[in-house]
Design a protein around this motif. Structure first.
Motif, PDB file in Angstrom:
ATOM      1  N   VAL A   1      12.893   1.038   8.012  1.00  0.00           N
ATOM      2  CA  VAL A   1      13.172   1.064   6.583  1.00  0.00           C
ATOM      3  C   VAL A   1      13.614  -0.309   6.114  1.00  0.00           C
ATOM      4  N   ALA A   2      14.367  -0.990   6.954  1.00  0.00           N
ATOM      5  CA  ALA A   2      14.797  -2.345   6.604  1.00  0.00           C
ATOM      6  C   ALA A   2      13.561  -3.222   6.373  1.00  0.00           C
ATOM      7  N   VAL A   3      12.516  -3.005   7.164  1.00  0.00           N
ATOM      8  CA  VAL A   3      11.268  -3.760   7.000  1.00  0.00           C
ATOM      9  C   VAL A   3      10.619  -3.405   5.658  1.00  0.00           C
ATOM     10  N   LEU A   4      10.570  -2.117   5.325  1.00  0.00           N
ATOM     11  CA  LEU A   4       9.997  -1.701   4.040  1.00  0.00           C
ATOM     12  C   LEU A   4      10.744  -2.372   2.889  1.00  0.00           C
ATOM     13  N   VAL A   5      12.058  -2.363   2.973  1.00  0.00           N
ATOM     14  CA  VAL A   5      12.889  -2.953   1.917  1.00  0.00           C
ATOM     15  C   VAL A   5      12.625  -4.458   1.829  1.00  0.00           C
ATOM     16  N   LYS A   6      12.573  -5.095   2.987  1.00  0.00           N
ATOM     17  CA  LYS A   6      12.352  -6.546   3.037  1.00  0.00           C
ATOM     18  C   LYS A   6      11.075  -6.933   2.297  1.00  0.00           C
ATOM     19  N   TYR A   7      10.016  -6.134   2.500  1.00  0.00           N
ATOM     20  CA  TYR A   7       8.742  -6.445   1.857  1.00  0.00           C
ATOM     21  C   TYR A   7       8.605  -5.799   0.478  1.00  0.00           C
ATOM     22  N   GLY A   8       9.667  -5.160   0.027  1.00  0.00           N
ATOM     23  CA  GLY A   8       9.658  -4.570  -1.314  1.00  0.00           C
ATOM     24  C   GLY A   8       8.744  -3.369  -1.448  1.00  0.00           C
ATOM     25  N   LEU A   9       8.492  -2.685  -0.341  1.00  0.00           N
ATOM     26  CA  LEU A   9       7.629  -1.498  -0.403  1.00  0.00           C
ATOM     27  C   LEU A   9       8.477  -0.278  -0.775  1.00  0.00           C
ATOM     28  N   PRO A  10       7.898   0.659  -1.530  1.00  0.00           N
ATOM     29  CA  PRO A  10       8.663   1.866  -1.877  1.00  0.00           C
ATOM     30  C   PRO A  10       9.038   2.650  -0.620  1.00  0.00           C
ATOM     31  N   LEU A  11      10.215   3.252  -0.658  1.00  0.00           N
ATOM     32  CA  LEU A  11      10.684   4.028   0.506  1.00  0.00           C
ATOM     33  C   LEU A  11      10.055   5.415   0.472  1.00  0.00           C
TER      34      LEU A  11
END
Length: 95
Positions: free
Chosen positions: A22-32
């Motif tokens: 999830v930290a990776v998703l957040v880093k790349y600004g992808l929706p959770l």
């Protein structure tokens, strides 16, 4: 935006950051989203069995996603109903 929606989002984000994916998703600004989480981890939705589903972070388990969606839709319906009622009451008092 309603405060409860912002609160919901902040709580989900806090829970989520604990998971490295999830930290990776957040880093790349992808929706959770469940879909993004599964894609990131190369998990095919069709291949998930009950055991694997249970190992997903709480946030991305199908039942939890459905529950959150239902809860938010319910809140939106209530907000909408209250708004319509108050508009109706205002219209009646102006005649």
């Amino acid at each position: 935006m309603q405060e409860w929606i912002v609160g919901q989002a902040e709580a989900l984000l806090r829970d989520a950051i604990a998971h490295s994916s999830v930290a990776v998703l957040v880093k790349y600004g992808l929706p959770l989203t469940r879909e993004n989480y599964l894609n990131l981890n190369n998990v095919d939705e069709d291949d998930l069995d009950a055991e694997q589903e249970g190992e997903l972070p709480h946030l991305f388990q199908q039942s939890m996603v459905e529950e959150r969606v239902a809860s938010v839709m319910f809140e939106i319906d209530i907000d909408d109903t209250l708004r319509r009622l108050s508009e109706g009451a205002r219209r009646r008092t102006h005649h």
